[in-house]
Design an enzyme around this catalytic site. Structure first.
Site, PDB file in Angstrom:
ATOM      1  N   GLU A  55     -20.341 -38.765 -50.880  1.00  0.00           N
ATOM      2  CA  GLU A  55     -21.155 -38.401 -49.713  1.00  0.00           C
ATOM      3  C   GLU A  55     -20.296 -38.272 -48.465  1.00  0.00           C
ATOM      4  O   GLU A  55     -20.440 -37.342 -47.669  1.00  0.00           O
ATOM      5  CB  GLU A  55     -22.233 -39.477 -49.455  1.00  0.00           C
ATOM      6  CG  GLU A  55     -23.213 -39.661 -50.593  1.00  0.00           C
ATOM      7  CD  GLU A  55     -22.784 -40.721 -51.589  1.00  0.00           C
ATOM      8  OE1 GLU A  55     -21.580 -40.792 -51.930  1.00  0.00           O
ATOM      9  OE2 GLU A  55     -23.648 -41.471 -52.051  1.00  0.00           O
ATOM     10  N   CYS A  86     -24.308 -45.706 -51.185  1.00  0.00           N
ATOM     11  CA  CYS A  86     -23.934 -47.101 -50.903  1.00  0.00           C
ATOM     12  C   CYS A  86     -24.197 -47.397 -49.424  1.00  0.00           C
ATOM     13  O   CYS A  86     -24.476 -46.493 -48.621  1.00  0.00           O
ATOM     14  CB  CYS A  86     -22.469 -47.340 -51.257  1.00  0.00           C
ATOM     15  SG  CYS A  86     -21.307 -46.687 -50.029  1.00  0.00           S
TER      16      CYS A  86
HETATM   17  N1  THU Z   1     -19.634 -44.009 -55.206  1.00  0.00           N
HETATM   18  C1  THU Z   1     -19.933 -42.844 -54.550  1.00  0.00           C
HETATM   19  O1  THU Z   1     -19.158 -41.893 -54.565  1.00  0.00           O
HETATM   20  N2  THU Z   1     -21.109 -42.787 -53.883  1.00  0.00           N
HETATM   21  C2  THU Z   1     -22.038 -43.784 -53.845  1.00  0.00           C
HETATM   22  O2  THU Z   1     -23.018 -43.687 -53.120  1.00  0.00           O
HETATM   23  C3  THU Z   1     -21.864 -44.955 -54.696  1.00  0.00           C
HETATM   24  C4  THU Z   1     -20.480 -45.179 -55.188  1.00  0.00           C
HETATM   25  C5  THU Z   1     -18.385 -44.094 -55.944  1.00  0.00           C
HETATM   26  C6  THU Z   1     -17.354 -44.983 -55.338  1.00  0.00           C
HETATM   27  C7  THU Z   1     -16.529 -45.355 -56.544  1.00  0.00           C
HETATM   28  O3  THU Z   1     -15.549 -44.364 -56.762  1.00  0.00           O
HETATM   29  C8  THU Z   1     -17.505 -45.316 -57.704  1.00  0.00           C
HETATM   30  O4  THU Z   1     -18.628 -44.589 -57.234  1.00  0.00           O
HETATM   31  C9  THU Z   1     -17.947 -46.677 -58.191  1.00  0.00           C
HETATM   32  O5  THU Z   1     -18.383 -47.455 -57.154  1.00  0.00           O
END
Ligand code: THU
Length: 136
Positions: A55, A86
């Site tokens: 994001e 997140c």
């Molecule tokens: N991750 C994202 O790219 N977006 C989110 O909203 C949640 C988590 C990624 C970060 C990391 O590379 C992987 O997902 C596991 O946490």
């Protein structure tokens, strides 16, 4: 509002996900008022905390080359659960894009549209800093 094109763009962006540590691939696509789409994926780092989420990659890519008004952001992963942004991304989305539609998707085709304000009630934004103008 149909968001299938935006979701497709987010899915395509997931192909470049660099996630050798979590193996959790994420793709995101952000839509502007003028109809332009910017995409991003998560990019992990061997120093784990330096990882950036899909994001934020998408939003930073957009803002690094234009100053659009954002209207929606779609998130895709390989999971059969709806994946929400997140906490760090919720803050960045609210701060940089405002109260837009967030399209949560699952890999098996489910979709849920939420507002940034639902995902992050009581956000900290630039308005909180107004009382502290620059001294220079
Ligand atoms: N991750 C994202 O790219 N977006 C989110 O909203 C949640 C988590 C990624 C970060 C990391 O590379 C992987 O997902 C596991 O946490």
């Amino acid at each position: 509002m149909k968001y299938s094109t935006l979701v497709q763009a987010a899915k395509k962006a997931k192909r470049y996900s660099y996630a050798p540590y979590s193996n959790f691939r994420v793709g995101a696509a952000v839509l502007t008022k003028s109809g332009k789409i910017y995409t991003g994926c998560n990019i992990e780092n061997s120093s784990y905390s330096l990882t950036i989420c899909a994001e934020r990659t998408a939003l930073f890519k957009a803002l690094s080359e234009s100053r659009p008004t954002f209207t929606a952001l779609a998130i895709t992963s390989d999971s059969d659960e709806l994946i929400p942004p997140c906490g760090a991304c919720r803050q960045v989305i609210m701060d940089l894009a405002g109260d837009i539609d967030i399209i949560l998707t699952s890999n098996d085709g489910a979709m849920k549209i939420m507002k940034s304000s639902e995902l992050l009630p009581l956000p900290f934004t630039k308005y909180a800093l107004r009382k502290f103008p620059r001294k220079t």
